[in-house]
Design an enzyme around this catalytic site. Structure first.
Site, PDB file in Angstrom:
ATOM      1  N   SER A  63      58.177   1.828  58.192  1.00 36.29           N
ATOM      2  CA  SER A  63      59.521   0.821  58.209  1.00 36.29           C
ATOM      3  C   SER A  63      60.459   1.326  57.245  1.00 36.29           C
ATOM      4  CB  SER A  63      58.913  -0.559  58.152  1.00 36.29           C
ATOM      5  OG  SER A  63      58.569  -0.860  56.732  1.00 36.29           O
ATOM      6  N   HIS A  68      53.166  -2.444  60.730  1.00 31.16           N
ATOM      7  CA  HIS A  68      52.081  -2.164  60.138  1.00 31.16           C
ATOM      8  C   HIS A  68      50.559  -2.384  60.680  1.00 31.16           C
ATOM      9  CE1 HIS A  68      54.187  -0.779  56.093  1.00 31.16           C
ATOM     10  NE2 HIS A  68      54.436  -0.294  56.877  1.00 31.16           N
ATOM     11  N   GLU A  71      53.964  -7.846  55.045  1.00 35.57           N
ATOM     12  CA  GLU A  71      53.224  -7.879  54.282  1.00 35.57           C
ATOM     13  C   GLU A  71      52.898  -9.182  53.480  1.00 35.57           C
ATOM     14  OE1 GLU A  71      54.076  -4.571  51.500  1.00 35.57           O
ATOM     15  OE2 GLU A  71      54.681  -3.343  53.232  1.00 35.57           O
ATOM     16  N   GLU A 115      48.007  -0.214  55.487  1.00 34.92           N
ATOM     17  CA  GLU A 115      48.027  -0.259  53.804  1.00 34.92           C
ATOM     18  C   GLU A 115      46.382  -1.025  53.643  1.00 34.92           C
ATOM     19  OE1 GLU A 115      51.539  -1.690  52.487  1.00 34.92           O
ATOM     20  OE2 GLU A 115      52.770   0.008  53.229  1.00 34.92           O
ATOM     21  N   ASP A 162      56.565  -9.253  51.820  1.00 35.69           N
ATOM     22  CA  ASP A 162      57.569  -8.198  52.154  1.00 35.69           C
ATOM     23  C   ASP A 162      57.798  -8.452  53.592  1.00 35.69           C
ATOM     24  OD1 ASP A 162      59.205  -5.952  52.797  1.00 35.69           O
ATOM     25  OD2 ASP A 162      57.778  -4.520  52.446  1.00 35.69           O
ATOM     26  N   GLU A 180      60.486  -9.449  49.354  1.00 33.46           N
ATOM     27  CA  GLU A 180      60.964  -8.172  49.608  1.00 33.46           C
ATOM     28  C   GLU A 180      61.821  -8.172  51.008  1.00 33.46           C
ATOM     29  OE1 GLU A 180      58.044  -5.184  48.834  1.00 33.46           O
ATOM     30  OE2 GLU A 180      59.264  -3.688  50.199  1.00 33.46           O
ATOM     31  N   ASP A 227      64.233  -3.329  49.113  1.00 32.62           N
ATOM     32  CA  ASP A 227      63.578  -2.090  49.366  1.00 32.62           C
ATOM     33  C   ASP A 227      64.274  -1.271  50.282  1.00 32.62           C
ATOM     34  OD1 ASP A 227      61.868  -0.148  50.278  1.00 32.62           O
ATOM     35  OD2 ASP A 227      60.532  -1.265  51.604  1.00 32.62           O
ATOM     36  N   LYS A 237      60.497   3.699  45.239  1.00 29.81           N
ATOM     37  CA  LYS A 237      59.831   4.557  46.332  1.00 29.81           C
ATOM     38  C   LYS A 237      60.299   6.041  45.920  1.00 29.81           C
ATOM     39  CE  LYS A 237      58.444   1.726  50.025  1.00 29.81           C
ATOM     40  NZ  LYS A 237      59.099   0.905  51.442  1.00 29.81           N
ATOM     41  N   HIS A 260      54.019   2.523  46.716  1.00 23.19           N
ATOM     42  CA  HIS A 260      53.756   3.358  47.799  1.00 23.19           C
ATOM     43  C   HIS A 260      54.446   3.573  48.929  1.00 23.19           C
ATOM     44  CE1 HIS A 260      51.063   0.676  50.099  1.00 23.19           C
ATOM     45  NE2 HIS A 260      52.162  -0.024  49.607  1.00 23.19           N
ATOM     46  N   LYS A 274      52.766  -1.768  43.518  1.00 23.98           N
ATOM     47  CA  LYS A 274      52.563  -2.162  44.982  1.00 23.98           C
ATOM     48  C   LYS A 274      51.875  -0.803  45.645  1.00 23.98           C
ATOM     49  CE  LYS A 274      55.053  -2.998  49.415  1.00 23.98           C
ATOM     50  NZ  LYS A 274      56.111  -3.398  49.998  1.00 23.98           N
TER      51      LYS A 274
HETATM   52  P1  PGA Z   1      56.906   1.793  54.593  1.00 30.06           P
HETATM   53  O1  PGA Z   1      56.569   0.210  54.305  1.00 30.06           O
HETATM   54  O2  PGA Z   1      56.075   2.930  53.699  1.00 30.06           O
HETATM   55  O3  PGA Z   1      56.263   1.863  56.104  1.00 30.06           O
HETATM   56  O4  PGA Z   1      58.667   1.969  54.903  1.00 30.06           O
HETATM   57  C1  PGA Z   1      56.357  -0.080  53.005  1.00 30.06           C
HETATM   58  C2  PGA Z   1      57.325  -1.142  52.622  1.00 30.06           C
HETATM   59  O5  PGA Z   1      58.037  -1.449  53.619  1.00 30.06           O
HETATM   60  O6  PGA Z   1      57.426  -1.701  51.614  1.00 30.06           O
HETATM   61 ZN    ZN Z   2      59.240  -2.933  51.802  1.00 28.46          ZN
END
Ligand code: PGA
Ligand code: ZN
Length: 414
Positions: A39, A151, A160, A203, A239, A280, A306, A331, A359, A382
């Site tokens: 995503s 996911h 999430e 995840e 999230d 998030e 994010d 990230k 991650h 996370k």
């Molecule tokens: P992604 O998801 O690594 O698939 O972007 C993680 C997140 O959205 O925090």
């Molecule tokens: Zn996110």
């Protein structure tokens, strides 16, 4: 000095190719693997894929591997400790805004492997090398135990559902609390939704057939209680990854179509009914204003950006200026170098933001982000469920760091 750099294609946890880089110095060695999102935010640095449909469905990374070769020509002989100089040199070589010519995956692989090789050459742990004398605090693990969105194969809009053992005394205890709750959740899901409900998403969180946000939250509450914990000890993080259920105007969630205002009200209701500590990406990635409204409304909740910020100092500065969010998701591959990621973290925390080191949904066994979270004094890390090797690699590295720090270790207080 850097003597040799090697790169190769390896597999990530989704079974797609990714870049691994080895850096050799006279005295040390560093290896790093690059993660990948599903995503992804549209303003992220570019992940270079070959697009050659005869290999790995077009997802090969041989061009990025080749580009590490080009980078290597430029940095051979440089002092491996000159992280920022090396990172900036790669930016210059690339010459684009979003690292489109060399690829952020090539650049990040070198950036992280250089840091690892420097730490190894100096014979210090990576968290100490990156964080200096203040790196003593262990972040709260925000563990993604129930997966939805992109996911998972269920109908939950929210991506999430995470548990946050803020009441632990140590990181080690936090991991135990998380693992026990994860298993209590698995048992409850099996009883109530059948065997297949404990299949997992990207995840490592369970991906039961559910379609309502509160159904998932209720399951978490039951699991926390059955594991013997209170809602003071374990908080909940969400999230939403809301860009994924935004249709250009409204949000499709829980079988309804909500306007941004209705979704704001909905989040406020959720926060009033559940021990939710952080949300998030509650809105899509361009909605600075809606973020601002929600942050104003829920001033005791951490509103984390994010896809909104993509670890980019320019976007973070914009968010700070207008009060959109009060938390940063960091990230490293969204921005592409360790130096820029550290700049992003510094900018955010100096302005009172909470810091979540994160991650991606596709990971390798690389544990750089575990050390980085200690180096930056992050509030949370996370890195998925307390299960599946590519997730536990990070949590386990933090267990080792806490042990090594001994009595100097501090579990972060939020
Ligand atoms: P992604 O998801 O690594 O698939 O972007 C993680 C997140 O959205 O925090
Ligand atoms: Zn996110």
């Amino acid at each position: 000095a850097i003597r040799k750099i090697n790169a190769r294609e390896i597999l990530d946890s989704r079974g797609n190719p990714t870049v691994e880089v080895d850096v050799y110095t006279d005295r040390g060695f560093g290896r790093a693997g690059v993660p990948s999102g599903a995503s992804t935010g549209s303003h992220e640095a570019l992940e270079l894929r070959d697009g050659d449909s005869t290999r790995f469905n077009g997802k090969g990374v041989l061009k990025a591997v080749e580009n590490v070769g080009k980078i290597s020509q430029a940095v051979l002989g440089m002092d491996v400790r000159k992280q920022r100089e090396i990172d900036m040199l790669m930016l210059d070589m690339d010459g684009t805004e979003n690292k489109a010519s060399l690829g952020a995956n090539a650049i990040l692989g070198v950036s992280m492997a250089v840091a690892r090789a420097a730490a190894d050459s100096l014979n210090v742990p990576l968290y100490r090398y990156l964080g200096g004398s203040n790196a003593f605090s262990l972040p709260v693990p925000t563990m993604n135990v129930l997966n939805g969105g992109k996911h998972a194969g269920n109908d939950l809009a929210i991506q999430e559902f995470m548990i946050q053992p803020v009441g632990a005394e140590t990181f080690k205890e936090a991991i135990q609390m998380g693992a026990e709750t994860y298993h209590a959740l698995g048992k409850y899901l099996k009883e109530s939704y059948g065997e297949s409900s404990t299949n997992v998403g990207y995840e490592g969180g369970y991906a039961p057939k559910m379609d309502k946000t509160i159904e998932a939250l209720d399951a978490l509450m039951i699991a926390i209680e059955r594991a013997g914990y209170t809602d003071d000890e374990i908080k909940i993080g969400l999230d939403a990854a809301a860009s994924e259920f935004f249709d250009g105007e409204n949000y499709k969630i829980d079988g309804e179509v909500m306007t941004p205002e209705e979704l704001t009200t909905y989040y406020v209701e959720l926060v009033n009914s559940y021990p939710i500590l952080s949300i998030e990406d509650p809105f899509h990635e361009e909605s600075f204003e809606d973020f601002e409204n929600l942050t104003g409304e829920l001033w005791e909740t951490i509103i984390v950006g994010d896809d909104l910020f993509v670890t980019n100092p320019d976007r973070i500065a914009k968010g700070i200026a207008c009060g959109a969010a009060n938390g940063l998701l960091l990230k490293v591959n969204q921005i592409g170098t360790l130096s820029e990621a550290i700049d992003a973290a510094t900018l955010a925390t100096r302005n009172g933001f909470s810091l979540f080191v994160s991650h991606r949904s596709a990971e390798t066994e690389d544990t750089t982000i575990a050390d980085l979270s200690v180096a930056l004094g992050a509030d949370m890390i996370k890195t998925g469920a307390p299960a599946r090797g590519e997730r536990t690699a990070k949590y386990n590295q933090l267990l080792r760091i806490e042990e090594e720090l001994g009595s100097a270790a501090e579990y972060i207080r939020l």
